[in-house]
Design a protein around this motif. Sequence first.
Motif, PDB file in Angstrom:
ATOM      1  N   VAL B  11     -49.731  44.919  54.769  1.00 43.97           N
ATOM      2  CA  VAL B  11     -50.390  44.565  56.022  1.00 43.97           C
ATOM      3  C   VAL B  11     -51.179  43.256  55.876  1.00 43.97           C
ATOM      4  N   GLY B  15     -50.309  39.262  57.107  1.00 43.00           N
ATOM      5  CA  GLY B  15     -51.240  38.561  57.985  1.00 43.00           C
ATOM      6  C   GLY B  15     -51.607  37.204  57.414  1.00 43.00           C
ATOM      7  N   THR B 154     -61.925  53.698  60.064  1.00 42.09           N
ATOM      8  CA  THR B 154     -61.237  54.987  60.208  1.00 42.09           C
ATOM      9  C   THR B 154     -62.202  56.066  60.688  1.00 42.09           C
ATOM     10  N   PHE B 181     -54.571  54.235  61.863  1.00 38.66           N
ATOM     11  CA  PHE B 181     -55.965  53.916  61.519  1.00 38.66           C
ATOM     12  C   PHE B 181     -56.454  54.715  60.306  1.00 38.66           C
ATOM     13  N   GLU B 273     -62.328  51.228  65.887  1.00 38.70           N
ATOM     14  CA  GLU B 273     -62.166  50.688  64.528  1.00 38.70           C
ATOM     15  C   GLU B 273     -63.076  49.493  64.240  1.00 38.70           C
ATOM     16  N   LYS B 292     -63.749  43.273  64.095  1.00 34.09           N
ATOM     17  CA  LYS B 292     -62.752  44.202  63.581  1.00 34.09           C
ATOM     18  C   LYS B 292     -62.858  44.312  62.063  1.00 34.09           C
ATOM     19  N   ALA B 294     -60.774  45.852  60.028  1.00 33.00           N
ATOM     20  CA  ALA B 294     -59.516  45.985  59.304  1.00 33.00           C
ATOM     21  C   ALA B 294     -58.388  45.417  60.143  1.00 33.00           C
ATOM     22  N   GLY B 295     -57.172  45.545  59.644  1.00 36.33           N
ATOM     23  CA  GLY B 295     -56.021  45.077  60.403  1.00 36.33           C
ATOM     24  C   GLY B 295     -55.405  43.836  59.788  1.00 36.33           C
ATOM     25  N   LYS B 296     -54.129  43.661  60.075  1.00 37.02           N
ATOM     26  CA  LYS B 296     -53.332  42.582  59.494  1.00 37.02           C
ATOM     27  C   LYS B 296     -53.983  41.207  59.657  1.00 37.02           C
ATOM     28  N   THR B 299     -58.131  40.829  58.682  1.00 36.59           N
ATOM     29  CA  THR B 299     -58.324  40.774  57.241  1.00 36.59           C
ATOM     30  C   THR B 299     -57.587  39.576  56.648  1.00 36.59           C
TER      31      THR B 299
END
Lengths: 406, 406
Positions: B11, B15, B154, B181, B273, B292, B294-296, B299
């Motif tokens: 992930v 990104g 999460t 998530f 999130e 945010k 987290a996430g592609k 991050t």
Amino acid sequence: MTKVAIIGYGVVGSGLIELIDKNREKHSKNEIVITSILVRNKDKYIDSSHREVITTSVEEFFSAESDVVIEVMGGLHPAYDYVKNALLLKKHVVTANKDLIATFGHELFQLAKENNVSLKFEAAVAGGIPIIKPLTESLYGNGINSIQAILNGTTNFILTKMNSESLSYEEALKEAQDLGFAEANPESDVMGYDSARKLAILSSLAFDKKFQWNDISIEGITDIDENDFKYANKLNCKIKLVAESFKCKSGIYTSVKPILVDEQSILAKIDNEVNAVILNGDEIGELLFVGKGAGKLPTGSAVYSDLNDIINNRFTDVDSFNKEEANVIKFASKTCNCILRIKTSNIDEAINKCRENFNNIKIIDKSISGEVAIFIECTSEAYVEKFIENLKNEDNYEDAKKLIVA
Amino acid sequence: MTKVAIIGYGVVGSGLIELIDKNREKHSKNEIVITSILVRNKDKYIDSSHREVITTSVEEFFSAESDVVIEVMGGLHPAYDYVKNALLLKKHVVTANKDLIATFGHELFQLAKENNVSLKFEAAVAGGIPIIKPLTESLYGNGINSIQAILNGTTNFILTKMNSESLSYEEALKEAQDLGFAEANPESDVMGYDSARKLAILSSLAFDKKFQWNDISIEGITDIDENDFKYANKLNCKIKLVAESFKCKSGIYTSVKPILVDEQSILAKIDNEVNAVILNGDEIGELLFVGKGAGKLPTGSAVYSDLNDIINNRFTDVDSFNKEEANVIKFASKTCNCILRIKTSNIDEAINKCRENFNNIKIIDKSISGEVAIFIECTSEAYVEKFIENLKNEDNYEDAKKLIVA
């Protein structure tokens, strides 16, 4: 050893010097030496431990040895000449001066580049909130779509007091002045100019274009009265002076104006002298920064962080101020909601006119004699402006104004 | 030209690579060349435009030329060996790995120093929120007194769902897993370990001391049930997993636990999130960052910013992980408010016991058979813990637990 010469020893200057003195131990390997401090009146500083380097002579100031010149005097002139001179002398410059960066940024960054030195300005926007560094370094390569911010502590303090203590604008301004949150001449703050200059700087960095701050559509808070708050409360809203810019098809919409924000929203929670910046980007989504927008130590801390970047050879190219000029748009293509306040001898006619011109209207209040407040949903700001202009030309209409509802 | 070798193409890796590819034009003067990508299974990437540099061989990976090694595989092992190897080979390292920094930070930063290279980790805490750079650069020299944060997306997603849709913990976890998530094995998140690791990193930087993450008092969200939300609602609160550390006289209090926060507070507005970090400092006062976690792309953007710092020779000494160990305190000296839930066959006796032991108590709810919920004001957390322990040893008491109210 890093030799630092400081222009100005007021609120921000003394905060900066406090931080330099406090952290001497941390800099044991690379001592910061203040070689000169330029002030207007030397007598005020006879108790300062730095009094020996304080001078009122510009010539003496610039003849002192220095690697970095820090400008914390504020105002356009003579700050502009001093900063220009420092850059020409190939000294790195740190400034807390938003007027200077917003007005002469393109020229000064060009000069810094030509002289192979750095011009840093973290303290120029949102005081103690790190926002210039996040924008130029942390979010480098991100596509920023919008900025929404509260950038002026003085007006936010006044609006907070008007809301929470039902003060008039004049009473709240007086209190802000008594507490040192507003200057004797508050024009630049209350007219929205200060916010617009800061918005121009942020927009330039976010959209990588040159912005003229006076191209921005600016509305201050001087016309906000108790009834605006009364109507806002009916809609469960607070009033905030919001500085906003976002990408549209044909350019970039930029505006500073009082806006009704839902009382459950984050912006509504930003009270008193606090600042907030919300960035929305392709990659990061929504990013929010909140903190003190002014004050001796918050702003001093921002200046100090710039100085530390220079001491540690951390440099960032800022060329946005020298890019092509942004196409600044006064009216956004997207629709908006607003409150229309109409002062008229014929309220029924006014309501009818609204019905004819707008699809979704709701009467908020008719309790004030000779006035009606109407909520208009999903319209265009330009169209409302035109409607108000037309109304004002008619005999029966004493006054009319709109307030955007976020 | 900067040669970059990347460990992991999941992930975050994808990104990062998306950002590198998108910004090629911006780097025309200093091209970023990806020389190797280490993956477990090459077959997954046959469509990648970078497939020619993808390898499953560790040996091949480290034999590729590189200036910077980026570790985005996660987990402690083998990431630890790879990062150590890269540092020994005198390559700058960027990592998104909070487990690694929280567990081996002291060793790895020492190694980086000895090899005269940089180890960067913006993405390790709070994903897309710039927080490591503000703490280490913008707030350098500031005295930080406290950190209060939501650091795990999460659990925040699960708690948001439990609150807004009255789901059970199991149902909300299932939804989080379905939406990606939460991981199949959510232990590290729901037990609070992930938050504790991130808190240890932030605390280390903020208080300039070494923190062992497992010294932190940790409580996860697995015991939170619908009735906790029922009681929270009665107090106009939401439940958040709060990671907190602050200076006390005898040391630094650090804890990760579910806390009831007033629904009008900023932390209560942090939903799903999203992450938030509130810093409180001597100079800057309160500073809040929200975004945010987290996430592609969020991050990926943080990793990319570290890479850009290295490309632009912007280095920051991080030595907090090698300073003396913090005296981590489990119970704060200041008082707290809490809800006490007691399951018992003798509710009246339980209430009397509370009256005898605490000054200010208020019964919140007796509507659930065999249970009473009592609000206790201004007590000490340690004393409440002791009280619960004693209750549990008595015959009539099936269970008892406390929830801190901010």
